[in-house]
Scaffold this motif. Sequence first.
Motif, short mmCIF file in Angstrom:
data_model
loop_
_atom_site.label_atom_id
_atom_site.label_comp_id
_atom_site.label_asym_id
_atom_site.label_seq_id
_atom_site.Cartn_x
_atom_site.Cartn_y
_atom_site.Cartn_z
N ARG A 159 0.95 -1.35 -0.10
CA ARG A 159 -0.05 0.28 0.00
C ARG A 159 0.86 1.54 0.14
N ALA A 160 2.16 1.06 0.71
CA ALA A 160 2.54 2.43 0.73
C ALA A 160 3.60 2.83 -1.07
N GLN A 161 3.39 1.61 -1.68
CA GLN A 161 4.29 1.90 -3.06
C GLN A 161 3.32 2.26 -3.67
N PRO B 210 6.08 2.72 -10.29
CA PRO B 210 5.74 1.67 -10.66
C PRO B 210 5.47 0.32 -10.75
N LEU B 211 6.03 -0.28 -9.11
CA LEU B 211 5.48 -1.41 -8.51
C LEU B 211 4.14 -1.30 -7.39
N GLY B 212 3.70 0.18 -7.36
CA GLY B 212 2.98 0.21 -6.52
C GLY B 212 1.59 0.78 -7.43
N VAL C 218 -3.76 -5.50 -9.28
CA VAL C 218 -3.17 -6.33 -8.61
C VAL C 218 -4.69 -7.31 -7.08
N MET C 219 -4.18 -5.78 -6.42
CA MET C 219 -4.79 -6.13 -4.90
C MET C 219 -6.31 -5.50 -4.66
#
Length: 202
Positions: free
Chosen positions: A49-51, A57-59, A65-66
């Motif tokens: 969630r921080a990302q 880009p990861l976030g 997906v989340m």
Amino acid sequence: MGADSMEFPEISAMRIVFLGAPGSGKGTQAVKVKSELGIAHISTGDLLRAQVRAGTPLGIKAKAVMDAGQLVSDDVVLGMLEARLAEPDTAVGFILDGYPRNLVQANALDALLTRIGQPLDVAVLLAVPSELIVSRLAGRAQAEGRKDDTPETVRERLRVYAEQTEPVVDFYVRAGKLIEVDGVGEVDEVNARILAAIRVPA
Ligand code: AP5
């Protein structure tokens, strides 16, 4: 299932995995046990969630997906976890909350902890019936508006848990590391059960 309690040579520097369905109270209890034992709390959900919040880009990839209630790819989460475990606060012990979530992750964790010389002491499974989970997460959806707490996504998260994460429980039973704790009741009651199970005075 697992043992009722286990005895450990020293309670400091404990390395613990919290297992349990979405909404079983892993995060709530991890925050308490972190301050009670003075060890680090590592939530892969919080790291992700921080990302997302930072818009990395990861976030950006992880968010979709989340929000769908699926699992983020094993490589991505392992990379994040490995970086977090390299931070100095984990030397005094840690609680992993939300990892491992499938057998690939359980084996990867085993290999990683062996490599860094910090083997796991215990896996604590918080047992909570699904009707109660659905009502807890409906309450949090109203209070906090977490995107993955909608009824459809909660159903999917529970399906993914049953299919992919439940086998991890057997993995730790076979390793002789699983303790099952009743997760129903007041937060402090559940906390006292966890401390008793790992033989820490409440
Ligand atoms: P994550 O953040 O790990 O979510 P989760 O496992 O679904 O867990 P929750 O945070 O919903 O529940 P919890 O068991 O921590 O309960 P909590 O204490 O919050 O993961 C989110 C997503 O990130 C995943 O779906 C996936 O996409 C991704 N992800 C994360 N890790 C990953 C991994 N390893 N691999 C791949 N993808 C990954 O409590 C829930 C509610 O109940 C709260 O409102 C709380 O106040 C309440 N509550 C708690 N205890 C009690 C009690 N005793 N009585 C009454 N209410 C209570």
